[in-house]
Write an enzyme that holds these catalytic residues in place. Structure first.
Site, short mmCIF file in Angstrom:
data_model
loop_
_atom_site.label_atom_id
_atom_site.label_comp_id
_atom_site.label_asym_id
_atom_site.label_seq_id
_atom_site.Cartn_x
_atom_site.Cartn_y
_atom_site.Cartn_z
CB SER A 126 18.33 -15.40 10.35
OG SER A 126 17.48 -14.54 9.61
CE LYS A 176 16.65 -11.42 12.50
NZ LYS A 176 17.55 -12.56 12.15
#
Length: 256
Positions: A70, A141
């Site tokens: 990701s 993230k």
């Protein structure tokens, strides 16, 4: 023949053999004791080193293992990152562009009231040493929006805009646009809007828009900032920052 002399010689020989056996037994016993003490010292040293490392990773720098794609190309599967847990401890807060690790409980995942506390403790200790994958509630993230920001996606060139300023994101995975899912959100005070760099492979704030909290991550849930790569050797070093958000103004109009 002098029998008394013969007996005396045999007695002295017997005494010498007995003394030799006793010295040998004593030497063996001393060696066993020394060996046991040596192992105890090694074991005690190992325990102290582990405790010190756990304390260090709990309060200063913690390693994490990257389990997914990701955050490519910034972070790759199998990378071991080092998270600076002091980055936001003294009044500083996450900024746009920071890559952070956070606890997604209540924002990205629901709170699991049935979790086994002992299993969670063991897994957490292993993850703290970088020996296991992070808990299912830990995420890495990039911060795209901070409290008060309006984040909109996407314009005709596939870019997102923060507070009306289009942002070119050089860290995106090659071929990805800012998002395939359009959105227009305002980040509440004390919260963050998080997105992965490999947008087509990242499950992030966009996927929680319809959930309670709208995918916003409370600032207090941030574990720390990813400042270094510790493994593999070819990729070790400081994680490069980004100037992608330098032109973004704060909601009030000043530069953020």
């Amino acid at each position: 023949m002098d029998t008394q002399a013969q007996h005396s010689e045999r007695d002295r020989s017997s005494e010498s053999d007995t003394g030799s056996e006793e010295r040998s037994r004593f030497s063996r016993m001393r060696a066993r004791v020394a060996s046991a003490l040596s192992w105890r010292r090694v074991l005690a040293g190992a325990v102290l080193a582990t405790v010190a490392l756990l304390l260090f990773s709990s309060y200063v720098v913690q390693p994490f293992l990257i389990p997914s794609r990701s955050m490519e190309p910034t972070l790759e599967v199998g990378d071991r990152i080092l998270v600076n847990k002091l980055a936001y401890r003294f009044g500083s807060e996450p900024e746009r562009g920071d890559v952070v690790v956070f606890d997604g409980t209540g924002s990205f995942v629901r709170e699991d009231l049935d979790a086994n506390p002992l299993t969670a403790l063991v897994r957490g200790a292993a993850a703290s040493l970088g020996l296991a994958q992070p808990a299912d509630t830990d995420f890495v993230k990039r911060v795209v929006g901070v409290g008060g920001d309006r984040v909109v996606c996407c314009d005709a060139r596939g870019r997102l805009a923060v507070n009306g300023t289009a942002v070119d994101e050089p860290y995106l995975y090659p071929g990805d646009t800012a998002s395939r899912v359009p959105f227009d959100i305002v980040v509440p005070a004390g919260a963050l809007w998080m997105m992965g760099d490999h947008r087509s492979r990242s499950s992030d704030s966009r996927d929680r828009l319809g959930s309670p909290g709208g995918g916003m991550v409370p600032v207090e849930r941030v574990t720390g900032r990813v400042d270094w790569l510790g493994w593999p050797p070819a990729r070790t070093g400081s994680l490069e920052g980004t100037g992608a958000f330098d032109g973004v103004r704060a909601p009030g109009g000043a530069h953020g």
